[in-house]
Design a protein around this motif. Sequence first.
Motif, PDB file in Angstrom:
ATOM      1  N   ILE A 182      43.825  67.836  25.779  1.00 63.21           N
ATOM      2  CA  ILE A 182      43.974  67.887  24.491  1.00 63.21           C
ATOM      3  C   ILE A 182      42.753  67.861  23.776  1.00 63.21           C
ATOM      4  O   ILE A 182      42.592  68.232  22.538  1.00 63.21           O
ATOM      5  N   ALA A 183      42.097  66.662  24.072  1.00 59.71           N
ATOM      6  CA  ALA A 183      40.573  66.379  23.272  1.00 59.71           C
ATOM      7  C   ALA A 183      39.797  67.656  23.275  1.00 59.71           C
ATOM      8  O   ALA A 183      39.425  68.150  22.150  1.00 59.71           O
ATOM      9  N   GLY A 184      39.647  68.333  24.406  1.00 61.91           N
ATOM     10  CA  GLY A 184      39.025  69.738  24.296  1.00 61.91           C
ATOM     11  C   GLY A 184      39.558  70.803  23.349  1.00 61.91           C
ATOM     12  O   GLY A 184      38.878  71.423  22.787  1.00 61.91           O
ATOM     13  N   VAL A 185      40.564  70.829  23.499  1.00 61.97           N
ATOM     14  CA  VAL A 185      41.491  71.930  22.822  1.00 61.97           C
ATOM     15  C   VAL A 185      41.385  71.600  21.309  1.00 61.97           C
ATOM     16  O   VAL A 185      41.238  72.517  20.237  1.00 61.97           O
ATOM     17  N   LEU A 186      41.473  70.301  20.941  1.00 64.18           N
ATOM     18  CA  LEU A 186      41.381  69.765  19.295  1.00 64.18           C
ATOM     19  C   LEU A 186      39.924  70.158  19.011  1.00 64.18           C
ATOM     20  O   LEU A 186      39.782  70.818  17.992  1.00 64.18           O
ATOM     21  N   ALA A 187      38.929  69.750  19.844  1.00 65.25           N
ATOM     22  CA  ALA A 187      37.511  70.057  19.277  1.00 65.25           C
ATOM     23  C   ALA A 187      37.248  71.343  19.226  1.00 65.25           C
ATOM     24  O   ALA A 187      36.522  71.965  18.291  1.00 65.25           O
ATOM     25  N   GLY A 188      37.542  72.284  20.157  1.00 61.39           N
ATOM     26  CA  GLY A 188      37.544  73.637  20.045  1.00 61.39           C
ATOM     27  C   GLY A 188      38.267  74.467  19.082  1.00 61.39           C
ATOM     28  O   GLY A 188      37.431  75.265  18.143  1.00 61.39           O
ATOM     29  N   GLY A 245      30.144  75.987  15.498  1.00 61.73           N
ATOM     30  CA  GLY A 245      29.845  76.697  16.741  1.00 61.73           C
ATOM     31  C   GLY A 245      29.710  75.897  17.962  1.00 61.73           C
ATOM     32  O   GLY A 245      30.355  76.026  18.790  1.00 61.73           O
ATOM     33  N   ALA A 246      29.046  74.797  17.676  1.00 64.65           N
ATOM     34  CA  ALA A 246      28.716  74.015  18.688  1.00 64.65           C
ATOM     35  C   ALA A 246      30.013  73.156  19.232  1.00 64.65           C
ATOM     36  O   ALA A 246      29.970  72.824  20.399  1.00 64.65           O
ATOM     37  N   LEU A 247      30.466  72.698  18.142  1.00 61.90           N
ATOM     38  CA  LEU A 247      31.685  71.880  18.447  1.00 61.90           C
ATOM     39  C   LEU A 247      32.652  72.645  19.225  1.00 61.90           C
ATOM     40  O   LEU A 247      33.433  72.229  19.943  1.00 61.90           O
ATOM     41  N   GLY A 248      33.022  73.878  18.903  1.00 60.00           N
ATOM     42  CA  GLY A 248      33.799  74.856  19.375  1.00 60.00           C
ATOM     43  C   GLY A 248      33.448  75.174  20.814  1.00 60.00           C
ATOM     44  O   GLY A 248      34.160  75.305  21.819  1.00 60.00           O
ATOM     45  N   LEU A 249      32.218  75.624  20.910  1.00 61.02           N
ATOM     46  CA  LEU A 249      31.871  75.880  22.404  1.00 61.02           C
ATOM     47  C   LEU A 249      31.886  74.672  23.221  1.00 61.02           C
ATOM     48  O   LEU A 249      32.361  74.578  24.686  1.00 61.02           O
ATOM     49  N   PHE A 250      31.507  73.365  22.787  1.00 63.49           N
ATOM     50  CA  PHE A 250      31.549  72.135  23.551  1.00 63.49           C
ATOM     51  C   PHE A 250      32.891  71.876  23.893  1.00 63.49           C
ATOM     52  O   PHE A 250      33.301  71.392  24.928  1.00 63.49           O
ATOM     53  N   GLY A 251      33.780  72.254  23.043  1.00 60.93           N
ATOM     54  CA  GLY A 251      35.257  71.867  23.264  1.00 60.93           C
ATOM     55  C   GLY A 251      35.895  72.660  24.450  1.00 60.93           C
ATOM     56  O   GLY A 251      36.515  72.229  25.204  1.00 60.93           O
ATOM     57  N   PHE A 252      35.781  74.009  24.136  1.00 63.90           N
ATOM     58  CA  PHE A 252      36.552  74.980  24.717  1.00 63.90           C
ATOM     59  C   PHE A 252      35.652  75.187  26.156  1.00 63.90           C
ATOM     60  O   PHE A 252      36.354  75.357  27.146  1.00 63.90           O
ATOM     61  N   GLY A 253      34.512  74.966  26.208  1.00 62.99           N
ATOM     62  CA  GLY A 253      33.540  74.961  27.329  1.00 62.99           C
ATOM     63  C   GLY A 253      33.767  74.006  28.508  1.00 62.99           C
ATOM     64  O   GLY A 253      33.571  74.197  29.684  1.00 62.99           O
ATOM     65  N   GLY A 254      34.574  72.764  27.871  1.00 61.73           N
ATOM     66  CA  GLY A 254      34.761  71.865  28.849  1.00 61.73           C
ATOM     67  C   GLY A 254      36.112  71.696  29.453  1.00 61.73           C
ATOM     68  O   GLY A 254      36.356  70.840  30.335  1.00 61.73           O
ATOM     69  N   LEU A 304      42.170  68.776  31.764  1.00 64.13           N
ATOM     70  CA  LEU A 304      41.058  67.945  31.748  1.00 64.13           C
ATOM     71  C   LEU A 304      39.835  68.479  30.770  1.00 64.13           C
ATOM     72  O   LEU A 304      39.707  69.921  30.609  1.00 64.13           O
ATOM     73  N   TRP A 305      39.109  67.653  30.374  1.00 64.83           N
ATOM     74  CA  TRP A 305      38.106  67.879  29.735  1.00 64.83           C
ATOM     75  C   TRP A 305      36.561  67.181  30.352  1.00 64.83           C
ATOM     76  O   TRP A 305      36.638  66.074  30.501  1.00 64.83           O
ATOM     77  N   VAL A 306      35.912  68.102  30.876  1.00 57.34           N
ATOM     78  CA  VAL A 306      34.744  67.577  31.557  1.00 57.34           C
ATOM     79  C   VAL A 306      33.565  67.916  30.750  1.00 57.34           C
ATOM     80  O   VAL A 306      33.580  69.154  30.258  1.00 57.34           O
ATOM     81  N   ASN A 307      32.491  67.361  30.775  1.00 59.85           N
ATOM     82  CA  ASN A 307      31.166  67.560  29.992  1.00 59.85           C
ATOM     83  C   ASN A 307      30.837  68.977  30.475  1.00 59.85           C
ATOM     84  O   ASN A 307      30.445  68.937  31.730  1.00 59.85           O
ATOM     85  N   PRO A 308      30.852  69.807  29.566  1.00 63.40           N
ATOM     86  CA  PRO A 308      30.076  71.395  30.098  1.00 63.40           C
ATOM     87  C   PRO A 308      28.545  71.413  30.542  1.00 63.40           C
ATOM     88  O   PRO A 308      28.162  72.223  31.012  1.00 63.40           O
TER      89      PRO A 308
END
Length: 397
Positions: free
Chosen positions: A121-127, A173-182, A210-214
């Motif tokens: 959920i953390a990655g989804v919210l960040a993206g 854009g970096a926040l979205g890529l970092f969130g959805f990419g992990g 899960l969200w893993v550091n991309p």
Amino acid sequence: MTTTTSHIPEHVPESEGPDGGVAAARPARLIHTESTTEIPVHLLFREEPAASSSAPPAEVKLRPAVVGHRPPPEQAEQAEKSAKSAKDDRDTRDIGLRARPSAPGVDPEIAERPARVLPGIAGVLAGTFGAAGCAVTAWWSGVLPPLAVEALGVSAGTGGLGPAQWAAFAGAGALGLFGFGGLARGRTGRAWVLELFGRYRGTVRATGLLWVNPLLLRRRVDVRLRHWRGDPLPAADRGGVALRVAVLVVWRVRDTARATLGVEDHQGYLRACVEAALLRVPVAAPGAGRGAVQATQDALTRLVAADARPVGVEVCAVRPLRVEYAPEVAAAMHRRRVAALDARHRASVVGSVVDSVEDTVTRLTMRGLLDLDDYERRTLVKDLTVAFCAGRGDTGA
């Protein structure tokens, strides 16, 4: 007053003088090569100090003096050098122990440890926030498509693409890529080994979203129970007879870090471990009892498990499936078995022929049909034997 360093025997008188008196006694030397040393008297005895000058003199206590012989100069110099060398060695060892580094910068031995991950959920919210930020920045800079402006029912922005807008685009854009990419999906029986620039960062065994550091490199590892059945391998029994054994290995990955970073091909490594174990363990020959087979299985399992444990692989069982003799040994045993059967057959044929000849001669003689002497009897026996053997050979008996 003088004294000697050696023990002096009791005094013996000298010969009488001319006046008939006895001369003063002097010690007689028993060893002519003994040496004497003059020592001051005050070193031989020590007086206890008096309590006061007016008090009567205290009793003088006599104590024997301990006198040591001085070694020759050569021996003294050698002993001094030896003591100095021993002291230098001891100091060197102490300095080495004190100066030995504790190796603070050396990584410890690789072992599995949990990695730091976040719920999905953390990655989804960040993206989502990143995508929304990009949309808002596009409206702010006035580059939002007209259809989107009409659909949203807002007026178009007039800020233009300035440095602030570009910075906002980059951040969103970096926040979205970092969130959805992990975002990643954990599955039961699978794990991820994470690396950052070639360094182990942990293992993920959790399931679900899960969200893993991309930025981390992910290596998927199967941690389920697996079976490996290899080709027949060379072995030997207790007597040294060559065998061919096909084994079944039940194994799984226990330590994902060691298994991934320590060995590349797990099945190849297991094959090598099984080959090494078969060279050290005598295998139960074909047809052996259940106890011998169980002992072989236990010994193989113990050796292979010990060899595979350092690389993070857990071996549950090593079971011999098929045990057969080597081709050359099987061929030799087949020839020996055929020869034994042929010899047994020949023995049975000869026995039956002899019994038939004996029965025939006995009947002819007992019924009075023939009256034969020894030479004629031997001739008849020989002719009957040849005839019976030829007849059995023609019939294939």
